[in-house]
Write a protein that holds these residues in place. Structure first.
Motif, PDB file in Angstrom:
ATOM      1  N   PRO A  22       0.808  -1.226   0.000  1.00  0.00           N
ATOM      2  CA  PRO A  22       0.000   0.000   0.000  1.00  0.00           C
ATOM      3  C   PRO A  22       0.839   1.273   0.000  1.00  0.00           C
ATOM      4  O   PRO A  22       0.439   2.275  -0.607  1.00  0.00           O
ATOM      5  N   PHE A  23       2.003   1.232   0.687  1.00  0.00           N
ATOM      6  CA  PHE A  23       2.837   2.431   0.693  1.00  0.00           C
ATOM      7  C   PHE A  23       3.317   2.763  -0.718  1.00  0.00           C
ATOM      8  O   PHE A  23       3.330   3.932  -1.126  1.00  0.00           O
ATOM      9  N   TRP A  24       3.723   1.759  -1.486  1.00  0.00           N
ATOM     10  CA  TRP A  24       4.222   2.028  -2.831  1.00  0.00           C
ATOM     11  C   TRP A  24       3.101   2.465  -3.763  1.00  0.00           C
ATOM     12  O   TRP A  24       3.341   3.236  -4.702  1.00  0.00           O
ATOM     13  N   GLN A  25       1.894   1.982  -3.514  1.00  0.00           N
ATOM     14  CA  GLN A  25       0.751   2.512  -4.271  1.00  0.00           C
ATOM     15  C   GLN A  25       0.539   3.981  -3.934  1.00  0.00           C
ATOM     16  O   GLN A  25       0.291   4.811  -4.825  1.00  0.00           O
ATOM     17  N   PHE A  26       0.645   4.300  -2.648  1.00  0.00           N
ATOM     18  CA  PHE A  26       0.522   5.686  -2.205  1.00  0.00           C
ATOM     19  C   PHE A  26       1.628   6.532  -2.830  1.00  0.00           C
ATOM     20  O   PHE A  26       1.375   7.642  -3.321  1.00  0.00           O
ATOM     21  N   TRP A  27       2.853   6.020  -2.798  1.00  0.00           N
ATOM     22  CA  TRP A  27       4.007   6.756  -3.334  1.00  0.00           C
ATOM     23  C   TRP A  27       3.799   7.053  -4.819  1.00  0.00           C
ATOM     24  O   TRP A  27       4.027   8.176  -5.276  1.00  0.00           O
ATOM     25  N   SER A  28       3.362   6.049  -5.559  1.00  0.00           N
ATOM     26  CA  SER A  28       3.135   6.236  -7.003  1.00  0.00           C
ATOM     27  C   SER A  28       2.008   7.228  -7.259  1.00  0.00           C
ATOM     28  O   SER A  28       2.079   8.039  -8.191  1.00  0.00           O
ATOM     29  N   ALA A  29       0.969   7.150  -6.421  1.00  0.00           N
ATOM     30  CA  ALA A  29      -0.135   8.104  -6.577  1.00  0.00           C
ATOM     31  C   ALA A  29       0.337   9.528  -6.329  1.00  0.00           C
ATOM     32  O   ALA A  29      -0.068  10.462  -7.035  1.00  0.00           O
ATOM     33  N   ARG A  30       1.207   9.710  -5.328  1.00  0.00           N
ATOM     34  CA  ARG A  30       1.752  11.051  -5.059  1.00  0.00           C
ATOM     35  C   ARG A  30       2.556  11.561  -6.250  1.00  0.00           C
ATOM     36  O   ARG A  30       2.503  12.749  -6.588  1.00  0.00           O
ATOM     37  N   VAL A  31       3.322  10.677  -6.881  1.00  0.00           N
ATOM     38  CA  VAL A  31       4.093  11.074  -8.068  1.00  0.00           C
ATOM     39  C   VAL A  31       3.154  11.590  -9.151  1.00  0.00           C
ATOM     40  O   VAL A  31       3.366  12.666  -9.736  1.00  0.00           O
ATOM     41  N   LEU A 149       8.234   3.865  11.252  1.00  0.00           N
ATOM     42  CA  LEU A 149       8.736   4.084   9.896  1.00  0.00           C
ATOM     43  C   LEU A 149       8.192   5.370   9.272  1.00  0.00           C
ATOM     44  O   LEU A 149       8.478   5.656   8.112  1.00  0.00           O
ATOM     45  N   LEU A 150       7.414   6.128  10.037  1.00  0.00           N
ATOM     46  CA  LEU A 150       6.733   7.274   9.444  1.00  0.00           C
ATOM     47  C   LEU A 150       7.708   8.345   8.982  1.00  0.00           C
ATOM     48  O   LEU A 150       7.504   8.982   7.941  1.00  0.00           O
ATOM     49  N   GLY A 151       8.782   8.582   9.743  1.00  0.00           N
ATOM     50  CA  GLY A 151       9.759   9.588   9.335  1.00  0.00           C
ATOM     51  C   GLY A 151      10.359   9.272   7.978  1.00  0.00           C
ATOM     52  O   GLY A 151      10.454  10.133   7.102  1.00  0.00           O
ATOM     53  N   GLN A 152      10.776   8.005   7.796  1.00  0.00           N
ATOM     54  CA  GLN A 152      11.313   7.604   6.494  1.00  0.00           C
ATOM     55  C   GLN A 152      10.238   7.663   5.414  1.00  0.00           C
ATOM     56  O   GLN A 152      10.510   8.054   4.276  1.00  0.00           O
ATOM     57  N   ALA A 153       9.011   7.258   5.770  1.00  0.00           N
ATOM     58  CA  ALA A 153       7.928   7.282   4.790  1.00  0.00           C
ATOM     59  C   ALA A 153       7.635   8.707   4.335  1.00  0.00           C
ATOM     60  O   ALA A 153       7.370   8.948   3.148  1.00  0.00           O
ATOM     61  N   ILE A 154       7.671   9.666   5.267  1.00  0.00           N
ATOM     62  CA  ILE A 154       7.434  11.066   4.901  1.00  0.00           C
ATOM     63  C   ILE A 154       8.537  11.568   3.982  1.00  0.00           C
ATOM     64  O   ILE A 154       8.284  12.277   2.997  1.00  0.00           O
ATOM     65  N   ASN A 161       7.155  13.707  -4.477  1.00  0.00           N
ATOM     66  CA  ASN A 161       6.815  15.050  -4.960  1.00  0.00           C
ATOM     67  C   ASN A 161       7.960  15.649  -5.761  1.00  0.00           C
ATOM     68  O   ASN A 161       7.765  16.240  -6.828  1.00  0.00           O
ATOM     69  N   GLU A 162       9.173  15.502  -5.213  1.00  0.00           N
ATOM     70  CA  GLU A 162      10.301  16.161  -5.860  1.00  0.00           C
ATOM     71  C   GLU A 162      10.657  15.483  -7.178  1.00  0.00           C
ATOM     72  O   GLU A 162      11.008  16.154  -8.146  1.00  0.00           O
ATOM     73  N   ALA A 163      10.590  14.137  -7.213  1.00  0.00           N
ATOM     74  CA  ALA A 163      10.877  13.437  -8.466  1.00  0.00           C
ATOM     75  C   ALA A 163       9.918  13.896  -9.561  1.00  0.00           C
ATOM     76  O   ALA A 163      10.314  14.161 -10.703  1.00  0.00           O
ATOM     77  N   ALA A 164       8.646  14.000  -9.204  1.00  0.00           N
ATOM     78  CA  ALA A 164       7.653  14.458 -10.178  1.00  0.00           C
ATOM     79  C   ALA A 164       7.882  15.914 -10.557  1.00  0.00           C
ATOM     80  O   ALA A 164       7.693  16.306 -11.711  1.00  0.00           O
ATOM     81  N   THR A 165       8.314  16.720  -9.575  1.00  0.00           N
ATOM     82  CA  THR A 165       8.507  18.141  -9.836  1.00  0.00           C
ATOM     83  C   THR A 165       9.772  18.391 -10.648  1.00  0.00           C
ATOM     84  O   THR A 165       9.911  19.454 -11.262  1.00  0.00           O
ATOM     85  N   ILE A 166      10.689  17.436 -10.657  1.00  0.00           N
ATOM     86  CA  ILE A 166      11.862  17.540 -11.529  1.00  0.00           C
ATOM     87  C   ILE A 166      11.468  17.258 -12.973  1.00  0.00           C
ATOM     88  O   ILE A 166      11.759  18.016 -13.891  1.00  0.00           O
TER      89      ILE A 166
END
Length: 420
Positions: A22-31, A149-154, A161-166
């Motif tokens: 689920p985290f990687w789905q979330f990560w991809s959605a954020r991208v 793991l929340l600090g690393q997850a954040i 965000n930054e990868a997408a913004t690049i």
């Protein structure tokens, strides 16, 4: 070599999150969400400046995207807490895809023309959507990963965000040079793909349907933030620092009139802060902030102000890119510290309301900062506006260190009871 180093750091940091699908789905959605918004922003910024030639109009776009967050701040938080957060985000994404499609069809000449007024109206629509999807999206993360793991997850979410913004602004700029309709079409596609991924995330916890909505429940997020000096200081520091130091609204002016580039140059300029932020995010994933978090945060915001001044004075395109990269790397430190404080110290049944207020602060620092930059540039000129804004950021750092001494002295970012 730099890309290889970033990937190596991200792989090391993500080892403990590797099996959390689920985290990687979330990560991809954020991208995809960030990419869609950034591509849309580049196209709107270039098109409105091409139509009017007005720096003030660039600022008005930011203001019109920000005002809905102010008007809806109390409502959006309660909606995120009372309803399935996935559905809130999905509806917002569908409307943003529709807004991008309207601009796509307008540039194709399918029944209407893209005008200043149409761009302004759709900026309000996008602002309303962002008012709902930002707190809902932020509130999903703590339900997906454990607190330890929340600090690393954040940090990894910030890297999304930054990868997408690049990539997204540069791609949007290049595509706009070929045809504006391509840029708007890609933005719509990103929003729709994100909608699919968000729909696949686990269902989020919501408040019991029998709980009545009252003015007291609407204001609960505001009262909670006021009761926590560290959280209030962190998010207000970001608000005023970026409000004064933000120069992104003026990038079309720098690209066209000062650095003498085209849409491709604007895309690279918009990507540069994210490139610096991605490098810093990768570093923070490998080396999370554990001590002296207050001092680190204030130092990072000071660097943000200095980098803004350097960018304003630069007449060299490579130096301007370097200044923006430094600005972005400093900003992400503040993002990670503030995000960790807000997420870990807020109960789950209040995260929607607290993140709604936090999103308002973020929106104020970005969209309202763009309006401030546009107005100041119209009055004083583009370069003086940026330099003065950077100096204002340095002044904010000094004032906040005096007004929030507890935040400045904060040592551990995550307390021991939160990691247990």
């Amino acid at each position: 070599m730099a890309a290889t180093a970033v990937l190596s750091l991200m792989n090391d940091a993500s080892a403990s999150l590797r099996h959390c699908r689920p985290f990687w789905q979330f990560w991809s959605a954020r991208v995809l969400l960030t990419a869609g918004f950034q591509i849309l922003t580049v196209a709107i910024g270039w098109q409105v400046y091409a139509l009017t030639g007005s720096a003030l109009d660039l600022g008005l776009v930011g203001l019109l995207q920000f005002l809905p967050r102010v008007l809806l701040v109390l409502v959006t938080g309660v909606v995120s807490d009372r309803f399935d957060r996935r559905r809130v985000v999905a509806i917002s994404l569908a409307i943003q895809a529709l807004a991008a499609s309207v601009l796509l069809l307008g540039n194709l000449g399918m029944g209407w023309q893209v005008s200043r007024e149409l761009i302004f109206a759709l900026s309000v629509v996008v602002g309303c959507c962002r008012a709902f999807d930002m707190p809902a999206m932020q509130s999903l993360l703590p339900n997906i990963v454990p607190a330890s793991l929340l600090g690393q997850a954040i940090a990894m979410a910030a890297s999304a965000n930054e990868a997408a913004t690049i990539i997204a602004p540069a791609l949007g700029g290049f595509l706009y040079a070929v045809g504006a309709e391509l840029t708007y079409g890609l933005a719509a596609a990103c929003f729709l793909a994100c909608l699919v991924l968000v729909s696949l995330l686990p269902s989020s916890r919501v408040l019991p349907t029998g709980q009545r909505v009252s003015l007291d429940s609407l204001l609960l997020g505001v009262r909670f933030i006021r009761s926590r000096p560290d959280i209030l200081g962190a998010i207000s520091l970001d608000l005023f620092a970026v409000l004064l130091g933000g120069a992104t609204a003026l990038l079309p002016v720098f690209a066209r009139d000062i650095l003498l580039t085209g849409p491709w140059g604007l895309g690279l300029l918009r990507s540069a802060p994210a490139a610096g932020a991605l490098l810093m995010s990768a570093w923070l994933m490998r080396h999370p902030i554990r001590r002296r978090s207050g001092h680190i945060m204030f130092a990072a915001v000071a660097v943000f102000g200095l980098a803004t001044i350097l960018f304003g004075l630069s007449r060299s395109f490579p130096l301007s890119l370097l200044a923006l990269m430094l600005l972005g790397s400093a900003d992400v430190i503040s993002v990670v510290i503030r995000g960790t404080l807000v997420q870990l110290e807020t109960p789950d049944d209040m995260r929607g309301r607290v993140n709604s207020v936090n999103s308002l602060f973020i929106g104020a620092s970005n969209q309202l900062g763009e309006f401030e930059s546009g107005v100041t540039a119209a009055w004083l000129g583009t370069v003086p506006a940026v330099v003065l804004g950077g100096a204002g950021t340095l002044l904010v750092v000094l004032l906040w260190m005096r007004w929030f001494p507890q935040l400045a002295r904060r040592d551990q970012l995550v307390s021991s009871h939160e990691t247990a």
